[in-house]
Design a protein around this motif. Sequence first.
Motif, PDB file in Angstrom:
ATOM      1  N   ILE A  84       0.858  -1.193   0.000  1.00 20.90           N
ATOM      2  CA  ILE A  84       0.000   0.000   0.000  1.00 20.90           C
ATOM      3  C   ILE A  84       0.887   1.233   0.000  1.00 20.90           C
ATOM      4  O   ILE A  84       1.720   1.411   0.890  1.00 20.90           O
ATOM      5  CB  ILE A  84      -0.930  -0.009   1.219  1.00 20.90           C
ATOM      6  N   LEU A  85       0.707   2.114  -0.997  1.00 17.50           N
ATOM      7  CA  LEU A  85       1.565   3.286  -1.153  1.00 17.50           C
ATOM      8  C   LEU A  85       0.923   4.573  -0.661  1.00 17.50           C
ATOM      9  O   LEU A  85       1.613   5.473  -0.171  1.00 17.50           O
ATOM     10  CB  LEU A  85       1.954   3.445  -2.627  1.00 17.50           C
ATOM     11  N   TYR A  86      -0.386   4.671  -0.789  1.00 13.63           N
ATOM     12  CA  TYR A  86      -1.071   5.931  -0.463  1.00 13.63           C
ATOM     13  C   TYR A  86      -2.512   5.604  -0.124  1.00 13.63           C
ATOM     14  O   TYR A  86      -3.109   4.654  -0.663  1.00 13.63           O
ATOM     15  CB  TYR A  86      -1.005   6.882  -1.651  1.00 13.63           C
ATOM     16  N   ALA A  87      -3.098   6.398   0.764  1.00 11.45           N
ATOM     17  CA  ALA A  87      -4.499   6.205   1.139  1.00 11.45           C
ATOM     18  C   ALA A  87      -5.102   7.540   1.525  1.00 11.45           C
ATOM     19  O   ALA A  87      -4.406   8.448   1.995  1.00 11.45           O
ATOM     20  CB  ALA A  87      -4.623   5.213   2.294  1.00 11.45           C
ATOM     21  N   CYS A  88      -6.405   7.665   1.317  1.00 11.09           N
ATOM     22  CA  CYS A  88      -7.107   8.884   1.708  1.00 11.09           C
ATOM     23  C   CYS A  88      -8.563   8.565   1.994  1.00 11.09           C
ATOM     24  O   CYS A  88      -9.084   7.516   1.577  1.00 11.09           O
ATOM     25  CB  CYS A  88      -6.998   9.966   0.624  1.00 11.09           C
ATOM     26  N   VAL A  89      -9.211   9.474   2.717  1.00 10.70           N
ATOM     27  CA  VAL A  89     -10.634   9.382   3.017  1.00 10.70           C
ATOM     28  C   VAL A  89     -11.292  10.646   2.486  1.00 10.70           C
ATOM     29  O   VAL A  89     -10.799  11.752   2.721  1.00 10.70           O
ATOM     30  CB  VAL A  89     -10.885   9.248   4.535  1.00 10.70           C
ATOM     31  N   VAL A  90     -12.378  10.498   1.736  1.00 10.30           N
ATOM     32  CA  VAL A  90     -13.063  11.638   1.135  1.00 10.30           C
ATOM     33  C   VAL A  90     -14.538  11.590   1.499  1.00 10.30           C
ATOM     34  O   VAL A  90     -15.066  10.545   1.894  1.00 10.30           O
ATOM     35  CB  VAL A  90     -12.902  11.659  -0.406  1.00 10.30           C
ATOM     36  N   ARG A  91     -15.196  12.748   1.380  1.00 11.17           N
ATOM     37  CA  ARG A  91     -16.644  12.808   1.583  1.00 11.17           C
ATOM     38  C   ARG A  91     -17.330  12.328   0.310  1.00 11.17           C
ATOM     39  O   ARG A  91     -17.030  12.805  -0.788  1.00 11.17           O
ATOM     40  CB  ARG A  91     -17.065  14.229   1.932  1.00 11.17           C
ATOM     41  N   LEU A  92     -18.244  11.382   0.456  1.00 13.75           N
ATOM     42  CA  LEU A  92     -18.850  10.747  -0.708  1.00 13.75           C
ATOM     43  C   LEU A  92     -19.660  11.734  -1.536  1.00 13.75           C
ATOM     44  O   LEU A  92     -19.661  11.667  -2.766  1.00 13.75           O
ATOM     45  CB  LEU A  92     -19.743   9.588  -0.247  1.00 13.75           C
ATOM     46  N   GLN A  93     -20.332  12.676  -0.899  1.00  7.72           N
ATOM     47  CA  GLN A  93     -21.241  13.574  -1.618  1.00  7.72           C
ATOM     48  C   GLN A  93     -20.545  14.389  -2.694  1.00  7.72           C
ATOM     49  O   GLN A  93     -21.042  14.511  -3.812  1.00  7.72           O
ATOM     50  CB  GLN A  93     -21.921  14.499  -0.615  1.00  7.72           C
ATOM     51  N   ASP A  94     -19.383  14.966  -2.366  1.00  8.90           N
ATOM     52  CA  ASP A  94     -18.724  15.871  -3.307  1.00  8.90           C
ATOM     53  C   ASP A  94     -17.245  15.589  -3.513  1.00  8.90           C
ATOM     54  O   ASP A  94     -16.567  16.321  -4.235  1.00  8.90           O
ATOM     55  CB  ASP A  94     -18.885  17.322  -2.848  1.00  8.90           C
ATOM     56  N   GLY A  95     -16.728  14.534  -2.889  1.00 14.72           N
ATOM     57  CA  GLY A  95     -15.325  14.184  -3.083  1.00 14.72           C
ATOM     58  C   GLY A  95     -14.359  15.051  -2.309  1.00 14.72           C
ATOM     59  O   GLY A  95     -13.152  15.010  -2.570  1.00 14.72           O
ATOM     60  N   LEU A  96     -14.835  15.847  -1.344  1.00 15.10           N
ATOM     61  CA  LEU A  96     -13.929  16.681  -0.547  1.00 15.10           C
ATOM     62  C   LEU A  96     -12.975  15.792   0.239  1.00 15.10           C
ATOM     63  O   LEU A  96     -13.415  14.953   1.022  1.00 15.10           O
ATOM     64  CB  LEU A  96     -14.727  17.566   0.404  1.00 15.10           C
ATOM     65  N   PRO A  97     -11.654  15.946   0.064  1.00 15.05           N
ATOM     66  CA  PRO A  97     -10.712  15.116   0.826  1.00 15.05           C
ATOM     67  C   PRO A  97     -10.740  15.487   2.304  1.00 15.05           C
ATOM     68  O   PRO A  97     -10.588  16.656   2.658  1.00 15.05           O
ATOM     69  CB  PRO A  97      -9.354  15.436   0.179  1.00 15.05           C
ATOM     70  N   SER A 136     -21.318  11.883  11.640  1.00 17.67           N
ATOM     71  CA  SER A 136     -21.783  12.340  10.331  1.00 17.67           C
ATOM     72  C   SER A 136     -21.981  13.850  10.283  1.00 17.67           C
ATOM     73  O   SER A 136     -21.814  14.476   9.234  1.00 17.67           O
ATOM     74  CB  SER A 136     -23.093  11.633   9.969  1.00 17.67           C
ATOM     75  N   THR A 137     -22.304  14.464  11.424  1.00 17.55           N
ATOM     76  CA  THR A 137     -22.487  15.919  11.448  1.00 17.55           C
ATOM     77  C   THR A 137     -21.168  16.631  11.174  1.00 17.55           C
ATOM     78  O   THR A 137     -21.106  17.589  10.394  1.00 17.55           O
ATOM     79  CB  THR A 137     -23.056  16.365  12.809  1.00 17.55           C
ATOM     80  N   ALA A 138     -20.093  16.173  11.834  1.00 19.62           N
ATOM     81  CA  ALA A 138     -18.776  16.790  11.614  1.00 19.62           C
ATOM     82  C   ALA A 138     -18.331  16.609  10.172  1.00 19.62           C
ATOM     83  O   ALA A 138     -17.742  17.515   9.571  1.00 19.62           O
ATOM     84  CB  ALA A 138     -17.757  16.174  12.563  1.00 19.62           C
ATOM     85  N   ILE A 139     -18.635  15.464   9.590  1.00 19.53           N
ATOM     86  CA  ILE A 139     -18.262  15.211   8.197  1.00 19.53           C
ATOM     87  C   ILE A 139     -19.039  16.133   7.264  1.00 19.53           C
ATOM     88  O   ILE A 139     -18.487  16.723   6.330  1.00 19.53           O
ATOM     89  CB  ILE A 139     -18.503  13.736   7.840  1.00 19.53           C
ATOM     90  N   ALA A 140     -20.336  16.283   7.517  1.00 17.25           N
ATOM     91  CA  ALA A 140     -21.168  17.124   6.647  1.00 17.25           C
ATOM     92  C   ALA A 140     -20.785  18.591   6.748  1.00 17.25           C
ATOM     93  O   ALA A 140     -20.896  19.333   5.769  1.00 17.25           O
ATOM     94  CB  ALA A 140     -22.640  16.929   7.010  1.00 17.25           C
ATOM     95  N   LEU A 141     -20.329  19.040   7.921  1.00 16.55           N
ATOM     96  CA  LEU A 141     -19.996  20.453   8.115  1.00 16.55           C
ATOM     97  C   LEU A 141     -18.581  20.798   7.688  1.00 16.55           C
ATOM     98  O   LEU A 141     -18.223  21.981   7.671  1.00 16.55           O
ATOM     99  CB  LEU A 141     -20.179  20.834   9.592  1.00 16.55           C
TER     100      LEU A 141
END
Length: 293
Positions: A2-15, A98-103
């Motif tokens: 595994i070289l790289y990983a990230c987590v993004v918001r599904l709705q708009d792809g915000l990293p 989910s609130t922190a993620i949405a905001l």
Amino acid sequence: MILYACVVRLQDGLPLSASTDFHPNKQLLECKRWVKKLSVTLSQRPAKGTVRACDLSIHFCSSGDISSLTVCASSYPSAAAFCFLEELIWEFSSSYNSTAIALASRPYAFLEFDSVIQRVKHNFNFVDSPPIRLDPSPPPVFVKLEEVAELNGIANGHTPAHVHSAPSCRMAPVSALGILSLTLNIMCSSLSLIRGVHLAEYSFQDGYENAGRVLAFFTAFTANILQCHLYLFYCPARTLKASGLFLLICLCNTYLYGLRNLWQILFHVSVAFLSAQQILARKPLDRHDDCGV
């Protein structure tokens, strides 16, 4: 590996977070660019998938309101990669609600999660046999690079002629002066509504000679509310609409001279001018920046 990983918001792809370790590898850097393009289209894709790019593999997994993506060597087992992604989703969902993620409004708002990514990545990279478990969900789909480029173009507004939906647009953060303008605007709209209702109650009993003034109060109230909406949310032709609402408020208050004294009219017009200025000052942002990660 595994070289790289990230987590993004599904709705708009915000990293939301990403591993920050540096690999001076041109193929990996190019692959990261494909990860960015892929992330803004994940809401339109199946829950799991794989993309082959630059002799590397990009795997993605979506669950709830987030998605995790990873770049792996082509020889790394796909089953282990998806177990890694599911582990990241579980860890992230346990840390942030989910609130922190949405905001979240800026890229990499939860960059401190990198320490968890590094720990989980180490567990999968530096063991003799990566932890793999059977997954009853449908198998991952294989996505071609051409599909990523095409769907990414649609998501960023380069739509074919038959597509009518416009992409959402994030606005710059609300400023202190903007909050002041909203507060004063709500105050002015409340005053106009109260005066309009009272005038309607007392005047319409004897006739309709004050119908124009009642309409002017209600029109000013509506214009103030629309100014608040225009400041908070993006819409096209913002300059034209902001100017039109300001002019409408000026005309209504000029017409109401007599029921409002000069200082009251000056106050309402000044608040409308401040709101119009703040509407024009709050610019749309790009979808997201790289931020050096």
